[in-house]
Design an enzyme around this catalytic site. Structure first.
Site, PDB file in Angstrom:
ATOM      1  N   GLU A 117     -93.321  85.847 -31.642  1.00  0.00           N
ATOM      2  CA  GLU A 117     -93.950  85.776 -30.327  1.00  0.00           C
ATOM      3  C   GLU A 117     -94.774  84.498 -30.161  1.00  0.00           C
ATOM      4  O   GLU A 117     -94.739  83.867 -29.113  1.00  0.00           O
ATOM      5  CB  GLU A 117     -94.845  86.999 -30.089  1.00  0.00           C
ATOM      6  CG  GLU A 117     -94.098  88.316 -30.073  1.00  0.00           C
ATOM      7  CD  GLU A 117     -93.966  88.967 -31.456  1.00  0.00           C
ATOM      8  OE1 GLU A 117     -93.731  90.186 -31.498  1.00  0.00           O
ATOM      9  OE2 GLU A 117     -94.116  88.269 -32.485  1.00  0.00           O
ATOM     10  N   CYS A 173    -100.085  89.243 -32.585  1.00  0.00           N
ATOM     11  CA  CYS A 173     -99.301  88.902 -31.406  1.00  0.00           C
ATOM     12  C   CYS A 173     -99.698  89.752 -30.205  1.00  0.00           C
ATOM     13  O   CYS A 173     -99.649  89.284 -29.062  1.00  0.00           O
ATOM     14  CB  CYS A 173     -97.812  89.022 -31.715  1.00  0.00           C
ATOM     15  SG  CYS A 173     -97.284  87.810 -32.959  1.00  0.00           S
ATOM     16  N   ASP A 214     -96.183  89.803 -44.469  1.00  0.00           N
ATOM     17  CA  ASP A 214     -96.104  89.506 -43.051  1.00  0.00           C
ATOM     18  C   ASP A 214     -96.990  90.437 -42.230  1.00  0.00           C
ATOM     19  O   ASP A 214     -97.581  90.019 -41.242  1.00  0.00           O
ATOM     20  CB  ASP A 214     -94.647  89.604 -42.568  1.00  0.00           C
ATOM     21  CG  ASP A 214     -94.454  88.982 -41.194  1.00  0.00           C
ATOM     22  OD1 ASP A 214     -94.674  87.754 -41.073  1.00  0.00           O
ATOM     23  OD2 ASP A 214     -94.105  89.701 -40.252  1.00  0.00           O
TER      24      ASP A 214
END
Length: 150
Positions: free
Chosen positions: A59, A87, A147
């Protein structure tokens, strides 16, 4: 007569980005930002691994490549996966009005928070998105956990 936006066609661009990321050795998450008429403003993919930069999520990459907009309220963020908190914060900060996600099975991120704060969220529940990221997570759990901050 009002035109209808083809979210599936828009998702196909994000999926293409996710596949590019996977081919580069990265996490297969892609995104794209569109205006209210469905015109592409920018597209990108998660490049955390490739660039050694934890801030390049799908994003954020698509957002950065969209250039400056006077207003984001009417824009549509398409992403193969529900946006993470980072995001989701970007979406709220710039008041992006609509988020279309490919899937929330592998990760549901800040979807409920976005909805609670007036963002229109559409989940396409794409089997292709579910399988692509699910396979990646199964093969690379340590990279995936990094992540999502685990």
């Amino acid at each position: 007569m009002k035109e209808t936006i083809n979210y599936e066609a828009m998702l196909a661009i994000a999926i293409e980005e996710a596949r590019i990321g996977l081919a580069e050795g990265g996490i297969p998450i892609g995104a794209a930002l569109f205006d209210a008429q469905g015109n592409l403003l920018g597209r990108g993919h998660n490049r955390r691994v490739q660039e050694n930069d934890p801030s390049i999520h799908g994003e954020t990459d698509a957002f950065r490549k969209s250039g400056r907009q006077k207003n984001y309220r009417e824009t549509i963020m398409i992403t193969t996966l529900a946006p993470c908190w980072y995001c989701s914060g970007l979406i709220r900060q710039f008041k992006i009005g609509t988020v279309v996600v490919g899937e929330t099975v592998n990760f549901d991120g800040g979807i409920e928070w976005l909805k609670e704060n007036g963002v229109k969220v559409i989940n396409l529940n794409s089997q292709e998105c579910i399988e692509m990221l699910g396979d990646y997570i199964a093969e690379n759990p340590e990279v995936w956990n990094e992540d999502i901050g685990e």
